[in-house]
Design a protein around this motif. Structure first.
Motif, short mmCIF file in Angstrom:
data_model
loop_
_atom_site.label_atom_id
_atom_site.label_comp_id
_atom_site.label_asym_id
_atom_site.label_seq_id
_atom_site.Cartn_x
_atom_site.Cartn_y
_atom_site.Cartn_z
N LEU A 44 0.82 -1.21 0.00
CA LEU A 44 0.00 0.00 0.00
C LEU A 44 0.86 1.26 0.00
CD1 LEU A 44 -2.86 -0.95 2.50
CD2 LEU A 44 -3.07 -0.51 0.04
N ALA A 45 1.94 1.22 0.74
CA ALA A 45 2.85 2.38 0.77
C ALA A 45 3.40 2.64 -0.62
CB ALA A 45 3.98 2.13 1.76
N PHE A 46 3.76 1.58 -1.34
CA PHE A 46 4.27 1.73 -2.70
C PHE A 46 3.19 2.33 -3.61
CE2 PHE A 46 4.60 0.06 -7.02
CZ PHE A 46 5.90 0.43 -7.35
N SER A 47 1.98 1.82 -3.50
CA SER A 47 0.88 2.28 -4.35
C SER A 47 0.50 3.73 -4.10
CB SER A 47 -0.35 1.39 -4.15
OG SER A 47 -0.07 0.06 -4.51
N ILE A 48 0.68 4.18 -2.88
CA ILE A 48 0.31 5.55 -2.52
C ILE A 48 1.46 6.53 -2.71
CG2 ILE A 48 -0.41 7.03 -0.60
CD1 ILE A 48 -1.93 4.60 0.52
N LEU A 49 2.64 6.17 -2.21
CA LEU A 49 3.74 7.13 -2.17
C LEU A 49 4.39 7.39 -3.53
CD1 LEU A 49 5.49 6.15 1.19
CD2 LEU A 49 3.90 8.03 0.74
N VAL A 50 4.48 6.36 -4.36
CA VAL A 50 5.13 6.57 -5.67
C VAL A 50 4.39 7.62 -6.50
CG1 VAL A 50 5.69 5.50 -7.88
CG2 VAL A 50 6.28 4.33 -5.75
N PRO A 51 3.08 7.52 -6.68
CA PRO A 51 2.38 8.59 -7.42
C PRO A 51 2.45 9.94 -6.71
CG PRO A 51 1.05 6.61 -7.36
CD PRO A 51 2.16 6.40 -6.39
N LEU A 52 2.25 9.95 -5.39
CA LEU A 52 2.23 11.22 -4.67
C LEU A 52 3.58 11.91 -4.67
CD1 LEU A 52 0.00 10.57 -1.52
CD2 LEU A 52 -0.54 11.90 -3.56
N ALA A 53 4.65 11.14 -4.55
CA ALA A 53 5.98 11.74 -4.40
C ALA A 53 6.69 11.99 -5.73
CB ALA A 53 6.86 10.84 -3.51
N THR A 54 6.37 11.19 -6.75
CA THR A 54 7.17 11.30 -7.99
C THR A 54 6.36 11.63 -9.24
OG1 THR A 54 6.98 8.92 -8.53
CG2 THR A 54 8.78 9.59 -7.07
N ILE A 55 5.05 11.39 -9.25
CA ILE A 55 4.27 11.58 -10.48
C ILE A 55 3.42 12.85 -10.42
CG2 ILE A 55 2.66 10.55 -12.09
CD1 ILE A 55 5.32 9.07 -11.77
N PHE A 56 2.54 12.97 -9.45
CA PHE A 56 1.67 14.15 -9.38
C PHE A 56 2.44 15.48 -9.31
CE2 PHE A 56 -1.54 10.97 -7.96
CZ PHE A 56 -2.55 11.31 -8.86
N PRO A 57 3.56 15.56 -8.59
CA PRO A 57 4.29 16.83 -8.53
C PRO A 57 4.81 17.33 -9.88
CG PRO A 57 4.96 15.42 -6.71
CD PRO A 57 4.13 14.57 -7.63
N LEU A 58 4.86 16.45 -10.88
CA LEU A 58 5.36 16.88 -12.20
C LEU A 58 4.50 18.00 -12.79
CD1 LEU A 58 6.25 13.44 -13.87
CD2 LEU A 58 7.81 15.10 -12.84
N VAL A 59 3.24 18.05 -12.41
CA VAL A 59 2.35 19.09 -12.93
C VAL A 59 2.89 20.48 -12.60
CG1 VAL A 59 0.04 20.10 -12.73
CG2 VAL A 59 0.32 17.62 -12.85
#
Length: 205
Positions: free
Chosen positions: A82-97
């Motif tokens: 769950l940590a992988f599923s949550i943190l990877v998008p939040l920390a590395t993908i969404f901030p790209l915007v």
């Protein structure tokens, strides 16, 4: 003499660019196009739904990596998955915007067709920031969908004997993502999206 002229021209350009940046920062940012907002929101909602589904259904031990034959060769706890599923998008993908903000803070870093035209006027710079933000939102949405699909695969595998999954799933996911990404970026640069047009009207008019 020649160097003096070049240096003077460079200083004038930088002074003008600073003026453009200063005025652009006083203007309102243009809202993203509705279809982009819908795509981004749908991808985000899908990710949230799948994460909630995983939290409710994952067992204590979860396969998170597979060999080329679809046989798991890496396992994690439910919390780790769950940590992988949550943190990877939040920390590395969404901030790209938020990278589009660099257009207003450092226009010289802009890498788009007709760069000099876009950074020449404050309203053009605002418009360019919006176009880049929209493109980043779409790219982030595509990447989030890819990661969400992997999450679905993890949830599926967690309830299969030995955690085995069809090996072709990975190829299909990767090929579909690459084709979508290449298709969109090709459209970005090949279409009239970043082509100089008639004067951009002030924001809000």
């Amino acid at each position: 003499m020649g160097n003096s002229g070049v240096n003077s021209s460079w200083r004038e350009r930088q002074a003008h660019l600073r003026e453009v940046m200063a005025e652009a920062k006083t203007l309102e940012r243009e809202p993203a196009a509705r279809w982009v907002t819908v795509v981004f929101g749908a991808a985000t909602a899908l990710w949230i739904v799948v994460v909630v589904w995983l939290a409710l259904t994952l067992p204590d031990e979860v396969p998170i990596h597979w060999s080329s034959g679809g046989v798991p060769d890496g396992w994690a706890s439910k919390t780790g998955a769950l940590a992988f599923s949550i943190l990877v998008p939040l920390a590395t993908i969404f901030p790209l915007v938020f990278l589009s903000r660099l257009v207003l803070a450092a226009p010289d870093t802009l890498n788009s067709p007709h760069k000099e035209w876009w950074i020449a006027e404050p309203h053009r710079l605002i418009r360019c920031e919006r176009l880049l933000r929209e493109d980043l939102m779409v790219i982030v949405a595509l990447t989030v969908v890819l990661l969400t699909t992997v999450d679905v695969l993890i949830g599926y595998a967690a309830h299969q004997p030995g955690g085995v999954v069809p090996s072709w799933w990975f190829t299909i996911l990767l090929v579909a993502y690459v084709l979508a990404l290449v298709g969109y970026t090709t459209w970005m640069y090949a279409s009239a999206r970043y082509r100089p047009t008639k004067p951009v009207p002030p924001t809000g008019k």
